[in-house]
Design a protein around this motif. Structure first.
Motif, mmCIF file in Angstrom:
data_model
loop_
_atom_site.group_PDB
_atom_site.id
_atom_site.type_symbol
_atom_site.label_atom_id
_atom_site.label_comp_id
_atom_site.label_asym_id
_atom_site.label_seq_id
_atom_site.Cartn_x
_atom_site.Cartn_y
_atom_site.Cartn_z
ATOM 1 N N ARG A 1 -11.857 21.633 12.027
ATOM 2 C CA ARG A 1 -11.482 20.382 11.359
ATOM 3 C C ARG A 1 -10.297 20.652 10.443
ATOM 4 N NH1 ARG A 1 -13.109 17.146 6.715
ATOM 5 N NH2 ARG A 1 -12.947 14.959 7.326
ATOM 6 N N ILE A 2 -9.346 19.738 10.482
ATOM 7 C CA ILE A 2 -8.264 19.767 9.499
ATOM 8 C C ILE A 2 -8.314 18.452 8.754
ATOM 9 C CG2 ILE A 2 -5.778 19.680 9.118
ATOM 10 C CD1 ILE A 2 -5.338 21.508 11.412
ATOM 11 N N GLU A 3 -8.461 18.526 7.446
ATOM 12 C CA GLU A 3 -8.381 17.315 6.629
ATOM 13 C C GLU A 3 -7.087 17.408 5.842
ATOM 14 O OE1 GLU A 3 -11.969 15.777 4.609
ATOM 15 O OE2 GLU A 3 -10.721 15.819 2.814
ATOM 16 N N VAL A 4 -6.222 16.433 6.020
ATOM 17 C CA VAL A 4 -4.904 16.520 5.387
ATOM 18 C C VAL A 4 -4.586 15.222 4.647
ATOM 19 C CG1 VAL A 4 -3.842 15.971 7.633
ATOM 20 C CG2 VAL A 4 -2.432 16.898 5.823
ATOM 21 N N MET A 5 -4.275 15.386 3.372
ATOM 22 C CA MET A 5 -3.870 14.244 2.547
ATOM 23 C C MET A 5 -2.455 14.481 2.048
ATOM 24 S SD MET A 5 -6.858 13.480 -0.221
ATOM 25 C CE MET A 5 -8.537 13.105 0.205
ATOM 26 N N PRO A 6 -1.738 13.406 1.718
ATOM 27 C CA PRO A 6 -0.505 13.635 0.975
ATOM 28 C C PRO A 6 -0.854 14.152 -0.423
ATOM 29 C CG PRO A 6 -0.963 11.277 1.145
ATOM 30 C CD PRO A 6 -2.020 11.977 1.942
ATOM 31 N N VAL A 7 0.078 14.866 -1.010
ATOM 32 C CA VAL A 7 -0.167 15.403 -2.362
ATOM 33 C C VAL A 7 -0.467 14.260 -3.336
ATOM 34 C CG1 VAL A 7 0.951 16.618 -4.286
ATOM 35 C CG2 VAL A 7 1.218 17.446 -1.948
ATOM 36 N N ARG A 8 0.096 13.084 -3.052
ATOM 37 C CA ARG A 8 -0.052 11.969 -3.998
ATOM 38 C C ARG A 8 -1.289 11.117 -3.714
ATOM 39 N NH1 ARG A 8 5.692 9.225 -5.086
ATOM 40 N NH2 ARG A 8 4.656 8.653 -7.035
ATOM 41 N N GLN A 9 -2.265 11.676 -3.007
ATOM 42 C CA GLN A 9 -3.559 11.002 -2.806
ATOM 43 C C GLN A 9 -4.660 11.961 -3.258
ATOM 44 O OE1 GLN A 9 -4.761 10.228 1.330
ATOM 45 N NE2 GLN A 9 -5.882 8.402 0.691
ATOM 46 N N ALA A 10 -5.674 11.431 -3.970
ATOM 47 C CA ALA A 10 -6.826 12.256 -4.374
ATOM 48 C C ALA A 10 -8.030 11.339 -4.548
ATOM 49 C CB ALA A 10 -6.515 13.029 -5.650
ATOM 50 N N TRP A 11 -9.142 11.898 -5.069
ATOM 51 C CA TRP A 11 -10.367 11.121 -5.218
ATOM 52 C C TRP A 11 -10.386 10.388 -6.559
ATOM 53 C CZ3 TRP A 11 -9.890 16.191 -3.828
ATOM 54 C CH2 TRP A 11 -10.241 16.512 -2.508
ATOM 55 N N LEU B 1 0.838 -1.215 0.000
ATOM 56 C CA LEU B 1 0.000 0.000 0.000
ATOM 57 C C LEU B 1 0.870 1.260 0.000
ATOM 58 C CD1 LEU B 1 -2.869 1.272 0.214
ATOM 59 C CD2 LEU B 1 -2.507 1.341 2.682
ATOM 60 N N TYR B 2 1.957 1.214 0.751
ATOM 61 C CA TYR B 2 2.782 2.422 0.902
ATOM 62 C C TYR B 2 3.912 2.509 -0.132
ATOM 63 C CZ TYR B 2 0.292 2.406 5.366
ATOM 64 O OH TYR B 2 -0.689 2.380 6.342
ATOM 65 N N ARG B 3 4.125 1.394 -0.873
ATOM 66 C CA ARG B 3 5.244 1.374 -1.818
ATOM 67 C C ARG B 3 4.967 2.281 -3.023
ATOM 68 N NH1 ARG B 3 5.368 -4.015 -3.533
ATOM 69 N NH2 ARG B 3 6.075 -4.563 -1.444
ATOM 70 N N GLY B 4 5.987 2.978 -3.478
ATOM 71 C CA GLY B 4 5.891 3.739 -4.737
ATOM 72 C C GLY B 4 5.082 5.012 -4.625
ATOM 73 N N THR B 5 4.739 5.432 -3.421
ATOM 74 C CA THR B 5 4.060 6.715 -3.257
ATOM 75 C C THR B 5 4.682 7.437 -2.062
ATOM 76 O OG1 THR B 5 1.912 7.818 -3.113
ATOM 77 C CG2 THR B 5 2.180 5.795 -1.797
ATOM 78 N N THR B 6 4.120 8.552 -1.709
ATOM 79 C CA THR B 6 4.660 9.308 -0.570
ATOM 80 C C THR B 6 3.521 9.573 0.412
ATOM 81 O OG1 THR B 6 6.067 10.405 -2.202
ATOM 82 C CG2 THR B 6 6.108 11.280 0.060
ATOM 83 N N PRO B 7 3.258 8.620 1.301
ATOM 84 C CA PRO B 7 2.182 8.829 2.274
ATOM 85 C C PRO B 7 2.578 9.885 3.298
ATOM 86 C CG PRO B 7 3.351 6.785 2.766
ATOM 87 C CD PRO B 7 3.971 7.342 1.515
ATOM 88 N N LEU B 8 1.605 10.314 4.085
ATOM 89 C CA LEU B 8 1.922 11.120 5.255
ATOM 90 C C LEU B 8 2.741 10.270 6.221
ATOM 91 C CD1 LEU B 8 -1.671 12.548 5.862
ATOM 92 C CD2 LEU B 8 0.273 13.805 4.881
ATOM 93 N N SER B 9 3.501 10.927 7.066
ATOM 94 C CA SER B 9 4.234 10.205 8.111
ATOM 95 C C SER B 9 3.567 10.487 9.459
ATOM 96 C CB SER B 9 5.690 10.673 8.150
ATOM 97 O OG SER B 9 5.739 12.024 8.574
ATOM 98 N N ALA B 10 3.892 9.648 10.422
ATOM 99 C CA ALA B 10 3.380 9.884 11.783
ATOM 100 C C ALA B 10 3.852 11.246 12.290
ATOM 101 C CB ALA B 10 3.842 8.765 12.701
ATOM 102 N N GLN B 11 5.066 11.594 11.922
ATOM 103 C CA GLN B 11 5.613 12.895 12.339
ATOM 104 C C GLN B 11 4.772 14.053 11.775
ATOM 105 O OE1 GLN B 11 8.136 13.582 14.343
ATOM 106 N NE2 GLN B 11 8.576 15.728 13.885
ATOM 107 N N ASP B 12 4.331 13.914 10.517
ATOM 108 C CA ASP B 12 3.478 14.972 9.923
ATOM 109 C C ASP B 12 2.257 15.230 10.796
ATOM 110 O OD1 ASP B 12 5.079 15.156 7.599
ATOM 111 O OD2 ASP B 12 3.898 13.622 6.545
ATOM 112 N N ILE B 13 1.649 14.140 11.240
ATOM 113 C CA ILE B 13 0.413 14.297 12.021
ATOM 114 C C ILE B 13 0.717 14.787 13.433
ATOM 115 C CG2 ILE B 13 -1.638 13.064 12.886
ATOM 116 C CD1 ILE B 13 -1.486 13.670 9.791
ATOM 117 N N ALA B 14 1.826 14.321 13.998
ATOM 118 C CA ALA B 14 2.225 14.826 15.326
ATOM 119 C C ALA B 14 2.396 16.349 15.279
ATOM 120 C CB ALA B 14 3.517 14.148 15.779
ATOM 121 N N GLU B 15 2.979 16.837 14.205
ATOM 122 C CA GLU B 15 3.182 18.285 14.074
ATOM 123 C C GLU B 15 1.843 19.025 13.971
ATOM 124 O OE1 GLU B 15 6.032 18.992 10.923
ATOM 125 O OE2 GLU B 15 7.560 17.791 11.953
#
Ligand code: NDP
Ligand code: 8X3
Length: 254
Positions: free
Chosen positions: A236-246, A206-220
């Protein structure tokens, strides 16, 4: 830092919660860290030794009596909780609803809904007593806003988290306590390993070949929310990695 600040983090044994423990500690916050895997809490406490005061609690958020006891038994040094981070949660069985065991649906409801509610209920008097600057940061998900196949009860529990957060704000008006639904998209943690009941290959792919959010991103993001000026509430904050969309809508065809 002049004022001692205490964060109470559920689900601190991995992923977002563990990253938040490190990040808040770096910024001088005292920590109450909970989760079911006590050996991980002990290791985390050891890792943070000498940085900030840390109180660890072996706690299954599904056990509302244990939640009450844990909160009532907070040592004085940790009793004035300023930030509650309702992070403990999980998804199970990413497959069509008709193939999912009822028990898995119930586990998600018991953890993500009833567990979050129990912890919130137990800490509300404390947070209200703290008053201005206190925060409840509920970890929702993009799955609480957007439907996708295999999300079924998981997404529904996170929709609950969103609406509960908004509704809490109505009741807490005038107390100074802020409430935020922090809703991440795909993030690389142990989340998919848990969701697939230990399928490391599925998690890796699932995480291979893309750039998911990291735990650190969410901690920040958690830290940002918890340290805003007292008069500001992010709903509300909705946050996706740039490489995720609908995706487009799915259509059934003959
Ligand atoms: P992890 O699986 O890495 O962490 C989940 C944490 O929740 C663990 O510390 C686990 O601790 C704890 N937990 C699970 N069940 C219980 C329970 N019954 N009682 C107490 N603690 C429990 O996943 P994440 O860090 O990714 O997940 C954290 C939150 O973020 C969850 O609410 C998840 O739904 C949400 N989320 C995750 C996303 C992602 O893509 N990773 C995206 C959006 C939201 P232990 O097993 O030791 O009890
Ligand atoms: C988990 C994020 O993208 O798997 O809440 O729904 S996602």
């Amino acid at each position: 830092m002049s004022e001692k600040q205490v964060a109470f983090i559920t689900g601190a044994t991995s992923g977002f919660g563990e990253a938040a423990a490190h990040y808040f500690a770096e910024h001088g916050w005292s920590l109450v860290l909970s989760g079911r895997r006590f050996s991980r809490l002990e290791a985390l406490k050891d890792a943070l030794a000498g940085k900030v005061p840390v109180h660890i609690i072996e706690l299954d958020v599904r056990d509302s009596d244990a939640v009450k006891t844990a909160v009532a038994g907070l040592p004085e040094e940790f009793a004035d909780v300023k930030a509650l981070i309702n992070n403990a949660g999980l998804a199970l069985s990413p497959m069509p609803s008709q193939k999912v065991d009822l028990e898995d649906w119930q586990t998600m409801i018991d953890t993500n809904v009833k567990g979050l509610v129990s912890v919130t209920h137990a800490l509300l008097p404390t947070l209200i007593k703290h008053g201005a600057g206190a925060s409840i940061i509920n970890i929702g998900s993009i799955a609480g806003q957007w439907p996708y196949p295999g999300s079924h009860v998981y997404g529904a529990t996170k929709a609950f988290v969103k609406q509960f957060s908004y509704n809490l704000r109505c009741d807490l008006l005038g107390t100074g306590v802020r409430v935020t639904d922090l809703a991440p998209g795909i993030a690389e943690t142990e989340f998919t390993l848990v969701r697939t009941k230990g399928d490391q290959a599925a998690s890796d792919s699932l995480y291979r070949g893309t750039t998911p959010l990291s735990a650190q991103d969410i901690a920040e993001q958690m830290y940002y929310i918890a340290t805003l000026p007292d008069h500001m509430n992010i709903n509300r904050i909705e946050v996706m990695p740039v490489r995720q969309a609908w995706n487009p809508f799915a259509i059934d065809r003959d």
